[in-house]
Scaffold this active site. Structure first.
Site, PDB file in Angstrom:
ATOM      1  N   LYS B  39     -68.181 -55.654 -24.629  1.00 50.42           N
ATOM      2  CA  LYS B  39     -69.384 -56.039 -24.988  1.00 50.42           C
ATOM      3  C   LYS B  39     -69.433 -56.936 -24.608  1.00 50.42           C
ATOM      4  CE  LYS B  39     -71.366 -56.556 -30.185  1.00 50.42           C
ATOM      5  NZ  LYS B  39     -71.975 -56.356 -31.191  1.00 50.42           N
ATOM      6  N   SER B 114     -74.806 -53.581 -33.415  1.00 46.55           N
ATOM      7  CA  SER B 114     -75.492 -53.863 -32.332  1.00 46.55           C
ATOM      8  C   SER B 114     -74.489 -53.436 -30.874  1.00 46.55           C
ATOM      9  CB  SER B 114     -75.261 -55.518 -32.404  1.00 46.55           C
ATOM     10  OG  SER B 114     -73.531 -55.892 -32.537  1.00 46.55           O
ATOM     11  N   SER B 138     -71.908 -52.307 -36.402  1.00 47.13           N
ATOM     12  CA  SER B 138     -72.016 -52.696 -35.166  1.00 47.13           C
ATOM     13  C   SER B 138     -71.169 -51.843 -34.279  1.00 47.13           C
ATOM     14  CB  SER B 138     -72.005 -54.081 -34.970  1.00 47.13           C
ATOM     15  OG  SER B 138     -73.031 -54.845 -34.949  1.00 47.13           O
TER      16      SER B 138
END
Lengths: 93, 439
Positions: B39, B114, B138
């Site tokens: 990420k 996210s 997330s």
């Protein structure tokens, strides 16, 4: 909450926002705060029952973590303005 | 896949912000021969890391996050950085400054967030596994919406040294993969106490008290909350039946304070966001926008560098922490957080696992919830309790459904297993049972 309150909070947050955004945030905050206000219904529990959640500080020796200077260039190169080994900012006084 | 093959595959999905052309495996270990994506809020030295924000557009990580060092030592090949909501704030990656990530199962729909990019790259088969971060769901929510496995470990289990902070009492790094076994392998590589993160725990922090006994608790009233779609309810009932057939004992449970999880989260999280993001000042690193004087530089930089959702949360956090409102909001939320944690820990004296859906609905269409921040926040209803209490939780793929308008599209759904602090082992055992994996 009104637009003026939002502008005041934005000032405290050091964020420049437009009047239109402040207006729209004031309505969104009304509905968000109305929703999160549900926590006020939670009955207060005496803290002594919750001893296991007491926070504690984590200490360590104040030693040098790494060889001096190995990150200096990498970190200073990320600064928007630099002069020699300093980060350059505007005059304050 | 080679970097070129990945770039072609990713053209319509936009899960990667960057595919590294110079990727090479450095160590030799349990992840040798495996490809992984990270990420865009985890620092990989000498590579860009932007946290999905304009304010860090050209920031180069000066050092490796602890998890990156461990991935390298374990032989993993780090192939790229994945799209996410700006500073991990969002449930759809629509808040990324670099465009939305689309769901590999339906390109008109969001991949969740996210960590939407990390879920999508695994679902589309572009990599073997990925790392994300989970502050309120997330990892688990995008895993569910993309039909893969995603784990949020116990708070403190995985070092956050080198993770760009959002909400420090909730944030945790965790793995994505297509199987529980591979998630477990990756988890075993990245976990462990770290002198660089004083919030990490040791193996002895949460001693094992209860032996695994194949018991599952279902908070029935909570699962049947308003806003949970018909498709999700039906899919969940099938999952419960599957566990029953696997020999699990199912108990209906009632946790009266669980329903306060989401309000608690949306008070404490913005409070911590407003504090953590004070560091972006246009002076030390990142974007700088010139104002009339030193102070005005802050206003201009932060006004232009932060996106709408980030501005919203910083300002809301400033409000709940301000004099006169602190006790009413933040103080109450902290009390409620303790109550929820206590309830969950007492529950885990009786059952091994709490079972819920991961999300109240399947993936929605891009743009559908963009003008409704509260509606977007309600998508986190089934995931935030794990961050509030610190408990580990995993999302498992639980089949495919159509959407409420009767479209024939097959959209993935997930179920979520939550265990007691330190009991990831229970999640892996039950998860492998559910997905019919060998132990």
């Amino acid at each position: 909450m009104d637009k003026e309150k939002v502008l005041e909070l934005a000032k405290l947050s050091r964020i420049s926002i437009s009047d239109e955004e402040a207006e729209s945030l004031s309505h969104e905050f009304e509905s968000i705060l109305n929703y999160v206000s549900e926590v006020k219904e939670v009955s207060n529990s005496p803290r002594k029952d919750l001893g296991e959640f007491e926070t504690r500080n984590v200490m360590r020796e104040d030693n040098a973590g790494h060889e001096s200077g190995i990150y200096t260039e990498k970190i200073l190169n990320e600064a928007p303005a630099r002069q020699d080994n300093f980060i350059k900012v505007k005059k304050i006084l | 896949m080679t970097p070129e093959e990945i770039k072609i595959k990713d053209k319509d999905i936009h899960a990667f912000l960057e595919v590294f052309d110079d990727a090479k495996s450095e160590g030799d270990g349990p992840l040798s021969g495996k490809t992984i994506a990270i990420k865009d809020n985890i620092m990989f030295a000498e590579h860009k890391v932007s946290a999905g924000s304009k304010i860090l557009e050209n920031f180069i990580a000066p050092y490796d996050a602890t998890v990156i060092r461990k991935l390298k030592e374990a032989g993993a090949l780090i192939v790229g950085r994945t799209n996410c909501d700006e500073f991990a704030m969002g449930s759809s990656t629509e808040n990324s400054a670099y465009g939305v990530t689309r769901n590999p199962y339906d390109l008109e729909r969001i991949a969740g967030g996210s960590s939407g990019g990390s879920a999508a790259v695994v679902a589309a088969g572009m990599v073997d596994m990925a790392l994300g971060s989970d502050t309120g769901g997330s990892i688990r929510q995008p895993a569910a919406l993309c039909g893969v496995v995603g784990l949020k470990p116990t708070y403190g289990r995985v070092s956050r040294s080198g993770l760009i902070a959002m909400s420090s009492s909730f944030d945790q790094i965790g793995p994505f993969a297509k199987t529980v076994s591979l998630v477990e392998t990756l988890y075993n590589v990245i976990k462990g106490q770290d002198p660089m993160d004083s919030t990490t725990i040791s193996d002895g922090t949460y001693p094992t008290i209860k032996k695994f006994s194949k018991t599952i608790g279902i908070p029935k009233n909570f699962v049947e909350s308003e806003g949970v779609s018909v498709e999700v309810r039906k899919n969940f009932a099938e999952a419960v039946e599957r566990f029953r057939l696997l020999g699990y004992e199912i108990k209906e449970i009632d946790l009266p304070n669980l329903k306060y999880s989401l309000p608690v989260y949306y008070i404490i999280m913005p409070a911590e966001v407003s504090s953590n993001l004070a560091r972006f000042d246009g002076v030390k690193y990142g974007m700088h926008k010139d104002g009339e004087n030193g102070i005005d530089d802050y206003f201009q930089t932060r006004g232009a560098g932060f996106g709408q959702e980030v501005r919203r949360r910083i300002i809301l956090g400033t409000y709940v922490l301000s004099t006169g409102y602190y006790d009413e909001y933040y103080g109450k939320a902290v009390e409620a957080r303790h109550l929820i944690t206590k309830e969950l820990r007492e529950l885990f004296e009786k059952v091994d696992i709490m079972l819920t859906p991961t999300t109240p609905s399947p993936a929605w269409k891009v743009g559908e919830k963009s003008n409704d921040p509260l509606g977007m926040y309600l998508e986190d209803i089934f995931t935030v309790h794990a961050n509030i209490s610190g408990c580990p939780a995993i999302s498992l793929p639980s089949g495919f459904v159509g959407d409420s308008s009767g479209n024939t599209t097959s959209l993935p759904l997930g179920i979520e297993l939550t265990a007691d602090l330190g009991r990831e082992d229970n999640l892996f055992v039950a998860g492998k049972d559910f997905l019919n994996e060998t132990h």
